[in-house]
Design a protein around this motif. Structure first.
Motif, PDB file in Angstrom:
ATOM      1  N   PHE A 681       0.849  -1.191   0.000  1.00 18.19           N
ATOM      2  CA  PHE A 681       0.000   0.000   0.000  1.00 18.19           C
ATOM      3  C   PHE A 681       0.885   1.242   0.000  1.00 18.19           C
ATOM      4  N   TYR A 682       0.382   2.298  -0.604  1.00 20.13           N
ATOM      5  CA  TYR A 682       1.054   3.582  -0.439  1.00 20.13           C
ATOM      6  C   TYR A 682       0.074   4.554   0.197  1.00 20.13           C
ATOM      7  N   ILE A 683       0.622   5.435   1.024  1.00 25.33           N
ATOM      8  CA  ILE A 683      -0.181   6.440   1.723  1.00 25.33           C
ATOM      9  C   ILE A 683       0.209   7.811   1.206  1.00 25.33           C
ATOM     10  N   ASP A 684      -0.755   8.502   0.665  1.00 22.81           N
ATOM     11  CA  ASP A 684      -0.529   9.866   0.173  1.00 22.81           C
ATOM     12  C   ASP A 684      -0.934  10.852   1.264  1.00 22.81           C
ATOM     13  N   LEU A 685      -0.749  12.131   0.994  1.00 26.94           N
ATOM     14  CA  LEU A 685      -1.229  13.142   1.942  1.00 26.94           C
ATOM     15  C   LEU A 685      -2.729  13.000   2.116  1.00 26.94           C
ATOM     16  N   PRO A 686      -3.238  13.229   3.308  1.00 25.62           N
ATOM     17  CA  PRO A 686      -4.665  12.999   3.550  1.00 25.62           C
ATOM     18  C   PRO A 686      -5.552  13.954   2.737  1.00 25.62           C
ATOM     19  N   ASN A 687      -6.652  13.383   2.223  1.00 32.47           N
ATOM     20  CA  ASN A 687      -7.610  14.203   1.494  1.00 32.47           C
ATOM     21  C   ASN A 687      -8.517  14.933   2.483  1.00 32.47           C
ATOM     22  N   GLY A 721      -2.567  20.037   2.115  1.00 33.41           N
ATOM     23  CA  GLY A 721      -1.140  19.770   1.991  1.00 33.41           C
ATOM     24  C   GLY A 721      -0.470  19.377   3.283  1.00 33.41           C
ATOM     25  N   TYR A 722      -1.235  19.291   4.374  1.00 33.79           N
ATOM     26  CA  TYR A 722      -0.680  18.894   5.674  1.00 33.79           C
ATOM     27  C   TYR A 722      -0.733  17.373   5.811  1.00 33.79           C
ATOM     28  N   SER A 723       0.281  16.813   6.458  1.00 36.09           N
ATOM     29  CA  SER A 723       0.266  15.376   6.782  1.00 36.09           C
ATOM     30  C   SER A 723      -0.467  15.184   8.098  1.00 36.09           C
ATOM     31  N   GLY A 724      -0.718  13.935   8.447  1.00 34.03           N
ATOM     32  CA  GLY A 724      -1.365  13.647   9.728  1.00 34.03           C
ATOM     33  C   GLY A 724      -0.531  14.138  10.891  1.00 34.03           C
ATOM     34  N   ALA A 725       0.812  13.981  10.788  1.00 34.89           N
ATOM     35  CA  ALA A 725       1.697  14.450  11.851  1.00 34.89           C
ATOM     36  C   ALA A 725       1.668  15.975  11.946  1.00 34.89           C
ATOM     37  N   ASP A 726       1.554  16.668  10.770  1.00 38.24           N
ATOM     38  CA  ASP A 726       1.451  18.131  10.780  1.00 38.24           C
ATOM     39  C   ASP A 726       0.204  18.568  11.542  1.00 38.24           C
ATOM     40  N   GLU A 757       1.133  30.069  11.110  1.00 40.48           N
ATOM     41  CA  GLU A 757       2.547  30.138  11.462  1.00 40.48           C
ATOM     42  C   GLU A 757       3.277  28.816  11.190  1.00 40.48           C
ATOM     43  N   THR A 758       2.570  27.892  10.537  1.00 38.63           N
ATOM     44  CA  THR A 758       3.139  26.559  10.297  1.00 38.63           C
ATOM     45  C   THR A 758       3.262  26.294   8.806  1.00 38.63           C
ATOM     46  N   TYR A 759       4.382  25.706   8.425  1.00 41.01           N
ATOM     47  CA  TYR A 759       4.572  25.304   7.025  1.00 41.01           C
ATOM     48  C   TYR A 759       4.251  23.811   6.907  1.00 41.01           C
ATOM     49  N   SER A 760       3.420  23.489   5.945  1.00 45.95           N
ATOM     50  CA  SER A 760       3.005  22.100   5.761  1.00 45.95           C
ATOM     51  C   SER A 760       4.112  21.283   5.099  1.00 45.95           C
ATOM     52  N   LEU A 761       3.954  19.964   5.148  1.00 44.48           N
ATOM     53  CA  LEU A 761       4.907  19.064   4.497  1.00 44.48           C
ATOM     54  C   LEU A 761       4.923  19.288   2.988  1.00 44.48           C
ATOM     55  N   LYS A 762       3.786  19.630   2.451  1.00 46.19           N
ATOM     56  CA  LYS A 762       3.684  19.865   1.003  1.00 46.19           C
ATOM     57  C   LYS A 762       4.543  21.053   0.586  1.00 46.19           C
ATOM     58  N   GLU A 763       4.633  22.020   1.467  1.00 51.98           N
ATOM     59  CA  GLU A 763       5.436  23.204   1.158  1.00 51.98           C
ATOM     60  C   GLU A 763       6.929  22.938   1.352  1.00 51.98           C
ATOM     61  N   SER A 768      10.156  16.567  -3.887  1.00 52.54           N
ATOM     62  CA  SER A 768      10.354  15.140  -3.567  1.00 52.54           C
ATOM     63  C   SER A 768       9.024  14.427  -3.362  1.00 52.54           C
ATOM     64  N   MET A 769       8.035  15.116  -2.806  1.00 55.57           N
ATOM     65  CA  MET A 769       6.745  14.485  -2.581  1.00 55.57           C
ATOM     66  C   MET A 769       5.990  14.279  -3.891  1.00 55.57           C
ATOM     67  N   ASP A 770       6.108  15.233  -4.793  1.00 54.68           N
ATOM     68  CA  ASP A 770       5.493  15.059  -6.120  1.00 54.68           C
ATOM     69  C   ASP A 770       6.110  13.861  -6.834  1.00 54.68           C
ATOM     70  N   ASN A 771       7.424  13.719  -6.708  1.00 53.90           N
ATOM     71  CA  ASN A 771       8.106  12.591  -7.355  1.00 53.90           C
ATOM     72  C   ASN A 771       7.675  11.256  -6.756  1.00 53.90           C
ATOM     73  N   LEU A 772       7.553  11.233  -5.424  1.00 50.99           N
ATOM     74  CA  LEU A 772       7.134   9.992  -4.769  1.00 50.99           C
ATOM     75  C   LEU A 772       5.717   9.612  -5.163  1.00 50.99           C
ATOM     76  N   SER A 773       4.811  10.589  -5.199  1.00 50.83           N
ATOM     77  CA  SER A 773       3.427  10.316  -5.590  1.00 50.83           C
ATOM     78  C   SER A 773       3.371   9.739  -6.997  1.00 50.83           C
ATOM     79  N   GLN A 774       4.156  10.336  -7.893  1.00 48.17           N
ATOM     80  CA  GLN A 774       4.195   9.843  -9.263  1.00 48.17           C
ATOM     81  C   GLN A 774       4.743   8.412  -9.316  1.00 48.17           C
ATOM     82  N   LEU A 775       5.763   8.144  -8.511  1.00 48.57           N
ATOM     83  CA  LEU A 775       6.381   6.824  -8.498  1.00 48.57           C
ATOM     84  C   LEU A 775       5.417   5.764  -7.983  1.00 48.57           C
ATOM     85  N   TYR A 776       4.668   6.069  -6.942  1.00 50.95           N
ATOM     86  CA  TYR A 776       3.705   5.121  -6.400  1.00 50.95           C
ATOM     87  C   TYR A 776       2.633   4.787  -7.426  1.00 50.95           C
TER      88      TYR A 776
END
Length: 787
Positions: A681-687, A721-726, A757-763, A768-776
């Motif tokens: 399975f691959y996990i993308d950023l949450p919708n 664009g935020y991850s669950g950890a974000d 005041e927080t920058y998301s993982l997407k930012e 690298s995240m775009d590349n990983l999504s494409q690879l999955y």
């Protein structure tokens, strides 16, 4: 025996000069009726089959077997019994009347100390005739296949029924008297039987038992059997002729004539056969580790293997095994305490291993017909001279100079010097099976005068105890009993604590205490649904296996950092209701050659012993980075990868592997192919839906009263664009800020202020995240989220 005057020169005598010859003695076992090969007296008694033993007695194999294993007293008693009932030349048992036959068998059972059961008595005269026939058959039968299966020959109805009950195939029919061939009655519920005629014509009658119908005068001639075909010549009433493929065809044809079906209700006899077959299968599946190890040791000893290394830390159990397999031979032992002749009670305190080995090189007769046990020697046999001396003794055993001698090294770790590599055979004591654990629980209850546990509880405890030694199991049971004077399900926590101790002491794996459940995972519905399906199989594995379902292997979860991979690993253990073990690659790596590989084997073995469990391997791509590259470090990693990959492919135990990875581009392609894991399975950023669920989970966990006042839609829109950890970090920081500022409740605006005041993982990791999504997507991995 005395170990004095140990200094001197070792001279090759005439015996030792016969090099390149293998003169060691090889022993034969006695095969019992259940298929077990009896190699020691305890085996014979445990698997006692009266007819088989009587047969061995009649052809003098029992005497040879006992004498060959130094059971001299028993061998002499058996020989005297044979002679007291034998003919004048003492070559065979004379013709006996019924009373004499029964008396002989009673005396044989008394000598062997097995229970005499009159209902199992054998017709000695008939067995004598049968043995004579076997000798003649080997000379008379021209067919090679018949000679190879001479034990499957039936010469009368009694012998045929015995072979039918044992499900033997093919069965060879042989007419003792060609002028008056016997008739055989064959029930129709043996549809897959293969018959082949011997000499003479064989009359075969097919019996249809359920309604008492007997088909008479059905005569079949079996000629030149090809595969399962048979030629049916004629039937007295309703004659038919022609070739019918397979014996089942003949049965169906007969039944069709009388308008009966072959799938009628089974007779009681057939039901008992099926029942015993299932029992035997279950018995074989539930191995007896002690019996298995003992069987391995004694088989190697029977074959004359010179040196055995028994891998175990339970020396007392090893001593019991060796005492039981030594026959009547001496048991000699060296340990850090010194030398001991345990059979004759001779001790030499403080005697060194070097002097002991040197003594036996000079006085080989003192080592003949013995089992020489070495303890505490794993470091000492690394020394060149000790290894060389052991090699000389091993060669002498191999060449038959040291007859009936074996060396057994008992050690918790495997240490094999290069010069001994070809002489040593390793036997791993392994861990107790579930059946053995049940026996330990029952024995403990009996000794403590407790009622035996109900079957369901005993089954649960025997599974939970897997991986613990007998000593540890008894300690836990004693601890449970001392608490409230009973053993119940509440004591499971004691077992888990003991298992945690086992893991801690190993220093390789880590047992994780987790309360995470699937309810703590926001979204990822596809993955959760898949894990729940696996849990239904895992928790009902026996029923699933009987249905044809394979044992679950595991899952690889790849995806963005902070999106719930570790959380899923923890939740999977709760869903499967098993312990969670974590493999830390850093703990596996050792500084000595071969140590890392040994640690990997140990980690795998420990996981298998504790199974059922979840084995979590975090950041898999970091574990096996550099596979295939050059350099000493990567060579070790490559070997570890090979060990892990082979185990993952072939494992059939209840170790459910959950591997997590951030960047699969660094992973070897071999691990991604089908068959390694059940699914990837691959996990993308949450919708949006998943972000809302994640927000609800973290707010409800910390500020449940404030949740109903939250504008979750606004928060979902702000966290694109935020991850669950974000998201979890935002909630934690917002609550901390409100508390520090003296606030009394958490509001939507408080969270929105933190988000600004927080920058998301997407930012922070856009490219690298775009590349990983494409690879999955290119690898067509299954999306963990609902489509």
């Amino acid at each position: 025996m005395s170990l004095l005057n140990l200094h001197g020169q070792y001279h090759l005598d005439d015996e030792s000069q016969s090099k390149n010859k293998m003169n060691r003695k090889i022993r034969f076992p006695l095969k019992m009726g259940d298929g077990f090969n009896a190699r020691i007296l305890d085996d014979l008694r445990l698997h006692y089959d009266h007819q088989e033993v009587v047969d061995y007695f009649l052809d003098k194999k029992l005497y040879e077997w006992l004498y060959d294993r130094y059971y001299f007293n028993l061998a002499n008693e058996v020989d005297a019994l044979f002679k007291s009932y034998s003919t004048a030349d003492n070559n065979r048992i004379r013709v006996l009347n019924a009373q004499e036959s029964e008396q002989l068998q009673q005396k044989l059972c008394a000598i062997l100390k097995v229970k005499w059961q009159p209902e199992q008595k054998v017709d000695i005269n008939e067995r004598n005739r049968f043995n004579d026939r076997e000798d003649r058959l080997q000379q008379l039968l021209e067919d090679q296949e018949a000679r190879e299966h001479v034990e499957l020959v039936a010469c009368n109805q009694f012998e045929l029924e015995k072979l039918l009950r044992s499900h033997a195939t093919p069965i060879f029919l042989f007419a003792e008297d060609e002028d008056n061939p016997p008739e055989f009655h064959i029930p129709v519920f043996y549809p897959n039987l293969r018959l082949k005629s011997g000499r003479g014509l064989i009359d075969v009658k097919f019996d249809h038992k359920p309604d008492g119908i007997i088909l008479e005068n059905i005569r079949a001639i079996y000629e030149d059997v090809r595969e399962d075909s048979s030629l049916i010549e004629s039937f007295t009433e309703n004659p038919i002729s022609g070739v019918i493929d397979a014996f089942s065809g003949a049965v169906d044809a007969v039944c069709d004539l009388l308008r009966y079906k072959t799938d009628t209700d089974e007779t009681p006899q057939q039901e008992s056969i099926v029942y015993h077959a299932i029992d035997r299968k279950q018995y074989n599946e539930e191995k007896n580790s002690i019996l298995e190890v003992r069987t391995h040791i004694i088989r190697y000893m029977d074959a004359g293997f010179p040196v055995l290394l028994l891998k175990t830390f339970e020396e007392d159990k090893a001593d019991d095994i060796i005492a039981s397999v030594s026959y009547g031979r001496k048991v000699l032992e060296w340990s850090v305490r010194g030398f001991a002749d345990k059979t004759n009670g001779v001790f030499k305190d403080g005697q060194s291993l070097a002097d002991t080995l040197n003594y036996f090189m000079l006085h080989k007769d003192d080592l003949k017909r013995s089992v020489f046990v070495l303890k505490d020697s794993q470091e000492l046999i690394k020394e060149n001279m000790n290894a060389a001396r052991l090699k000389v003794l091993a060669q002498m055993i191999n060449e038959g100079i040291l007859e009936d001698t074996n060396i057994v090294i008992i050690s918790p770790i495997i240490v094999i010097p290069d010069v001994l590599e070809h002489f040593i055979s390793v036997i791993d004591m392994g861990h107790l099976s579930q059946r053995e654990i049940r026996d330990i629980i029952n024995t403990f209850c009996d000794q403590q005068q407790l009622d035996r546990l109900e079957e369901e509880l005993a089954e649960e405890l025997s599974i939970a105890f897997k991986g613990l030694s007998e000593f540890e199991i008894i300690n836990v049971l004693a601890l449970a009993l001392s608490g409230d004077n009973e053993i119940d399900r509440q004591d499971m926590s004691l077992i888990m604590e003991q298992k945690k101790q086992l893991i801690i002491k190993s220093g390789i794996l880590e047992m994780i205490d987790t309360q995470e459940t699937s309810n703590n995972i926001g979204g990822l519905d596809q993955l959760k649904k898949w894990l729940q399906r696996k849990a239904s199989v895992f928790n009902n594995i026996k029923k699933a296996a009987s249905f044809g379902v394979d044992v679950p292997k595991g899952v690889l979860i790849a995806g963005m950092p902070g999106c719930g991979k570790s959380l899923c690993a923890k939740a999977s253990a709760q869903m499967l209701n098993v312990p969670l073990l974590r493999m830390d690659m850093g703990r596996l790596m050792g500084k000595y050659v071969g140590e890392s590989e040994a640690n990997m084997h140990k980690a795998i073995a420990m996981a298998e012993a504790i199974a059922p469990c979840v084995l979590w391997i975090d950041e898999l791509e970091k574990v096996f980075t550099g596979i295939g590259s050059e350099g000493n470090g990567t060579e070790v990693t490559t070997r570890l990868f090979g060990i892990f990959l082979t185990w993952l492919q072939e494992k059939e135990n209840l170790v459910f592997v959950v591997a997590t990875a951030n960047n699969i581009t660094k992973m070897p392609p071999e691990i991604l192919r089908k068959g390694r894991f059940d699914e990837i399975f691959y996990i993308d950023l949450p919708n949006e839906v998943e972000r809302k669920s994640i927000l609800q989970i973290h707010i409800a966990r910390r500020r449940p009263a404030d949740l109903e006042h939250m504008d979750l839609d606004a928060l979902v829109a702000a966290t694109a664009g935020y991850s669950g950890a974000d998201i979890e970090g935002v909630i934690k920081e917002s609550i901390e800020t409100v508390f520090a500022d003296g606030g009394t409740e958490l509001t939507t605006q408080d969270i929105l202020n933190t988000i600004k005041e927080t920058y998301s993982l997407k930012e922070t990791m856009k490219d690298s995240m775009d590349n990983l999504s494409q690879l999955y997507r290119e690898h067509k991995f299954k999306n963990a989220s609902t489509k």
